[in-house]
Design a protein around this motif. Sequence first.
Motif, short mmCIF file in Angstrom:
data_model
loop_
_atom_site.label_atom_id
_atom_site.label_comp_id
_atom_site.label_asym_id
_atom_site.label_seq_id
_atom_site.Cartn_x
_atom_site.Cartn_y
_atom_site.Cartn_z
N UNK A 1 9.59 1.04 -32.53
CA UNK A 1 8.49 0.78 -33.09
C UNK A 1 6.61 0.20 -32.49
N UNK A 2 6.66 1.01 -33.49
CA UNK A 2 4.76 0.69 -32.78
C UNK A 2 3.97 0.11 -33.62
N UNK A 3 3.53 -1.17 -32.76
CA UNK A 3 2.40 -2.24 -33.61
C UNK A 3 1.11 -2.48 -32.87
N UNK B 1 4.81 17.16 -37.11
CA UNK B 1 3.71 17.63 -38.16
C UNK B 1 3.11 16.57 -38.78
N UNK B 2 3.40 15.02 -38.88
CA UNK B 2 3.33 13.85 -39.84
C UNK B 2 1.89 13.48 -39.09
N UNK B 3 0.90 12.51 -39.57
CA UNK B 3 0.11 12.13 -38.79
C UNK B 3 0.12 10.79 -39.91
N UNK B 4 0.17 9.48 -39.09
CA UNK B 4 0.46 7.70 -39.15
C UNK B 4 -1.41 7.20 -38.82
N UNK B 5 -2.63 7.11 -40.12
CA UNK B 5 -3.32 6.17 -39.51
C UNK B 5 -2.99 4.88 -39.55
N UNK B 6 -2.95 4.23 -38.50
CA UNK B 6 -2.60 2.44 -38.36
C UNK B 6 -3.69 1.98 -37.96
N UNK B 7 -4.17 0.83 -38.98
CA UNK B 7 -4.75 -0.90 -38.29
C UNK B 7 -3.91 -1.31 -37.36
N UNK B 8 -5.10 -2.46 -37.42
CA UNK B 8 -4.54 -3.40 -36.27
C UNK B 8 -3.85 -4.62 -37.03
N UNK B 9 -2.52 -4.49 -36.77
CA UNK B 9 -1.29 -6.28 -38.09
C UNK B 9 -0.25 -4.60 -38.22
N UNK B 10 -0.84 -3.30 -38.14
CA UNK B 10 0.64 -2.64 -38.88
C UNK B 10 1.06 -1.78 -37.51
N UNK B 11 2.79 -1.32 -38.88
CA UNK B 11 3.97 -1.36 -37.04
C UNK B 11 4.61 -0.07 -38.04
N UNK B 12 5.34 0.61 -37.17
CA UNK B 12 5.74 1.82 -38.04
C UNK B 12 6.93 2.33 -36.68
N UNK B 13 8.44 2.27 -37.43
CA UNK B 13 9.43 2.14 -36.96
C UNK B 13 8.97 4.05 -37.10
N UNK B 14 9.37 4.62 -35.80
CA UNK B 14 9.68 6.00 -35.47
C UNK B 14 10.98 6.58 -36.11
N UNK B 15 11.11 7.86 -36.75
CA UNK B 15 12.23 8.61 -37.27
C UNK B 15 12.74 9.10 -36.19
#
Length: 69
Positions: free
Chosen positions: A14-16, A28-42
Amino acid sequence: MPYPAAAFAFIRQVVWVLEGRLTFHEGDTVHELDAGDTLERGEPAPCVFANNSATECRYAVILTRDERP
């Protein structure tokens, strides 16, 4: 900072974003994350963490061992 897909074969991640803005390339996917956002990698894929802004970006990467069969 690039990482090959094999580096993530048996872990969950998880990226926080703590501060700033992070551009995260997952294959090939680009995610734009701001402060407070999280992303669980697939599924494992090559990835790149990038700060494309003039302000500082701080983020945490939380890793756990993937116990799924």
